[in-house]
Design a protein around this motif. Structure first.
Motif, PDB file in Angstrom:
ATOM      1  N   GLN A  41       0.678  -1.206  -0.004  1.00  0.00           N
ATOM      2  CA  GLN A  41       0.163   0.092  -0.093  1.00  0.00           C
ATOM      3  C   GLN A  41       0.802   1.187  -0.072  1.00  0.00           C
ATOM      4  OE1 GLN A  41      -2.589  -0.559   3.439  1.00  0.00           O
ATOM      5  NE2 GLN A  41      -4.241  -1.848   2.219  1.00  0.00           N
ATOM      6  N   GLN A  42       2.137   1.255   0.748  1.00  0.00           N
ATOM      7  CA  GLN A  42       2.681   2.384   0.740  1.00  0.00           C
ATOM      8  C   GLN A  42       3.565   2.614  -0.608  1.00  0.00           C
ATOM      9  OE1 GLN A  42       5.628   1.391   3.938  1.00  0.00           O
ATOM     10  NE2 GLN A  42       4.269   2.377   5.619  1.00  0.00           N
ATOM     11  N   LYS A  43       3.980   1.555  -1.268  1.00  0.00           N
ATOM     12  CA  LYS A  43       4.555   1.681  -2.449  1.00  0.00           C
ATOM     13  C   LYS A  43       3.490   2.340  -3.518  1.00  0.00           C
ATOM     14  CE  LYS A  43       7.065  -0.608  -6.069  1.00  0.00           C
ATOM     15  NZ  LYS A  43       7.881  -1.974  -6.378  1.00  0.00           N
ATOM     16  N   GLU A  44       2.270   1.784  -3.398  1.00  0.00           N
ATOM     17  CA  GLU A  44       1.149   2.353  -4.260  1.00  0.00           C
ATOM     18  C   GLU A  44       0.873   3.898  -4.146  1.00  0.00           C
ATOM     19  OE1 GLU A  44      -2.520  -0.102  -3.799  1.00  0.00           O
ATOM     20  OE2 GLU A  44      -1.388  -1.741  -4.547  1.00  0.00           O
ATOM     21  N   ILE A  45       0.901   4.361  -3.112  1.00  0.00           N
ATOM     22  CA  ILE A  45       0.687   5.664  -2.767  1.00  0.00           C
ATOM     23  C   ILE A  45       2.052   6.304  -3.291  1.00  0.00           C
ATOM     24  CG2 ILE A  45       0.839   7.260  -0.872  1.00  0.00           C
ATOM     25  CD1 ILE A  45      -0.853   5.320   0.864  1.00  0.00           C
ATOM     26  N   LYS A  48       1.459   6.711  -6.737  1.00  0.00           N
ATOM     27  CA  LYS A  48       0.401   7.752  -7.071  1.00  0.00           C
ATOM     28  C   LYS A  48       0.967   9.217  -7.100  1.00  0.00           C
ATOM     29  CE  LYS A  48      -3.520   4.897  -6.199  1.00  0.00           C
ATOM     30  NZ  LYS A  48      -4.448   4.623  -5.519  1.00  0.00           N
ATOM     31  N   GLU A  49       1.733   9.582  -6.201  1.00  0.00           N
ATOM     32  CA  GLU A  49       2.266  10.701  -5.645  1.00  0.00           C
ATOM     33  C   GLU A  49       3.314  11.166  -6.538  1.00  0.00           C
ATOM     34  OE1 GLU A  49       2.968  10.936  -1.463  1.00  0.00           O
ATOM     35  OE2 GLU A  49       0.774  10.863  -1.019  1.00  0.00           O
ATOM     36  N   PHE A  62      19.599   2.426 -10.401  1.00  0.00           N
ATOM     37  CA  PHE A  62      19.997   3.635 -11.035  1.00  0.00           C
ATOM     38  C   PHE A  62      19.201   4.540 -10.241  1.00  0.00           C
ATOM     39  CE2 PHE A  62      20.848   0.314 -14.566  1.00  0.00           C
ATOM     40  CZ  PHE A  62      21.967   0.741 -14.776  1.00  0.00           C
ATOM     41  N   TYR A  63      19.982   5.758 -10.398  1.00  0.00           N
ATOM     42  CA  TYR A  63      19.187   6.878 -10.049  1.00  0.00           C
ATOM     43  C   TYR A  63      19.056   8.036 -11.152  1.00  0.00           C
ATOM     44  CZ  TYR A  63      20.661   6.289  -5.187  1.00  0.00           C
ATOM     45  OH  TYR A  63      20.935   5.660  -3.925  1.00  0.00           O
ATOM     46  N   GLY A  64      17.966   8.619 -11.085  1.00  0.00           N
ATOM     47  CA  GLY A  64      17.146   9.213 -12.421  1.00  0.00           C
ATOM     48  C   GLY A  64      16.231  10.432 -11.836  1.00  0.00           C
ATOM     49  N   SER A  65      15.884  11.197 -12.812  1.00  0.00           N
ATOM     50  CA  SER A  65      14.667  12.200 -12.418  1.00  0.00           C
ATOM     51  C   SER A  65      13.595  11.898 -13.738  1.00  0.00           C
ATOM     52  CB  SER A  65      15.496  13.528 -12.813  1.00  0.00           C
ATOM     53  OG  SER A  65      15.875  13.676 -13.981  1.00  0.00           O
ATOM     54  N   VAL A  66      12.399  12.064 -13.024  1.00  0.00           N
ATOM     55  CA  VAL A  66      11.373  11.747 -13.995  1.00  0.00           C
ATOM     56  C   VAL A  66      10.883  13.005 -14.763  1.00  0.00           C
ATOM     57  CG1 VAL A  66       8.735  11.387 -13.900  1.00  0.00           C
ATOM     58  CG2 VAL A  66      10.338  10.335 -12.264  1.00  0.00           C
ATOM     59  N   VAL A  67      10.907  12.665 -16.063  1.00  0.00           N
ATOM     60  CA  VAL A  67      10.763  13.794 -17.248  1.00  0.00           C
ATOM     61  C   VAL A  67       9.191  13.608 -17.545  1.00  0.00           C
ATOM     62  CG1 VAL A  67      11.315  14.569 -19.472  1.00  0.00           C
ATOM     63  CG2 VAL A  67      13.098  13.216 -18.113  1.00  0.00           C
ATOM     64  N   ASP A  68       8.393  12.686 -17.914  1.00  0.00           N
ATOM     65  CA  ASP A  68       7.251  12.503 -18.169  1.00  0.00           C
ATOM     66  C   ASP A  68       6.539  11.190 -17.707  1.00  0.00           C
ATOM     67  OD1 ASP A  68       4.741  12.954 -19.506  1.00  0.00           O
ATOM     68  OD2 ASP A  68       5.562  11.702 -21.233  1.00  0.00           O
ATOM     69  N   ILE A  69       5.176  11.404 -17.199  1.00  0.00           N
ATOM     70  CA  ILE A  69       4.326  10.267 -16.638  1.00  0.00           C
ATOM     71  C   ILE A  69       3.548   9.830 -17.564  1.00  0.00           C
ATOM     72  CG2 ILE A  69       3.091   9.579 -14.706  1.00  0.00           C
ATOM     73  CD1 ILE A  69       4.569  11.611 -12.829  1.00  0.00           C
ATOM     74  N   GLN A  70       3.344   8.743 -17.688  1.00  0.00           N
ATOM     75  CA  GLN A  70       2.108   8.113 -18.529  1.00  0.00           C
ATOM     76  C   GLN A  70       1.354   7.038 -17.892  1.00  0.00           C
ATOM     77  OE1 GLN A  70       3.859   6.504 -22.292  1.00  0.00           O
ATOM     78  NE2 GLN A  70       4.761   8.413 -22.866  1.00  0.00           N
ATOM     79  N   SER A  91       6.256   0.235 -11.715  1.00  0.00           N
ATOM     80  CA  SER A  91       6.719  -1.076 -10.791  1.00  0.00           C
ATOM     81  C   SER A  91       7.994  -1.041 -10.492  1.00  0.00           C
ATOM     82  CB  SER A  91       6.015  -2.124 -11.131  1.00  0.00           C
ATOM     83  OG  SER A  91       6.290  -2.701 -12.482  1.00  0.00           O
ATOM     84  N   ALA A  92       9.061  -0.440 -11.461  1.00  0.00           N
ATOM     85  CA  ALA A  92      10.409  -0.779 -11.190  1.00  0.00           C
ATOM     86  C   ALA A  92      11.063   0.536 -10.290  1.00  0.00           C
ATOM     87  CB  ALA A  92      11.188  -0.526 -12.670  1.00  0.00           C
ATOM     88  N   ILE A  93      10.058   1.508  -9.820  1.00  0.00           N
ATOM     89  CA  ILE A  93      10.519   2.457  -8.911  1.00  0.00           C
ATOM     90  C   ILE A  93      10.536   1.807  -7.598  1.00  0.00           C
ATOM     91  CG2 ILE A  93       9.922   4.777  -8.222  1.00  0.00           C
ATOM     92  CD1 ILE A  93       8.749   5.465 -10.982  1.00  0.00           C
TER      93      ILE A  93
END
Length: 101
Positions: A41-45, A48-49, A62-70, A91-93
């Protein structure tokens, strides 16, 4: 007469073994199933955020930054050159660090 005593003692054994099974299932639930559901549940939250610009850690390390969310994919930018953008499943995050505003 000995068969009556034998059957009454085996009935007591059946109740005792049934009680032990119930106790074992209860312990298994509280020590294994419940924490796993809470973690899920914590991972789903966390997913979502997720916002554009957040720093993430992937399951591959790997560390990275989010560019786009689909819908169920995110485009993640790796490295300093800003040319390495890879689509990956949410799910890989593993971990999200919010951007400073």
């Amino acid at each position: 007469m000995s068969t009556i005593l034998l059957s009454s003692s085996s009935a007591g054994f059946n109740y005792l073994s049934m009680a032990l099974l119930v106790v074992m299932f209860g312990l298994m639930y509280f020590f294994m199933i419940r924490p796993q559901k809470k973690e899920q549940q914590q991972k789903e939250i966390m997913i979502k955020e997720l916002e554009v610009g957040d720093s993430i850690l992937t399951s591959a390390g790997f560390y990275g930054s989010v560019v786009d969310i689909q819908e169920d994919l995110v485009i993640v930018e790796f490295g300093n050159n800003r040319n390495c953008r890879i689509p990956m499943q949410k799910s890989a995050i593993v971990q999200v660090e919010k951007q400073d505003k």
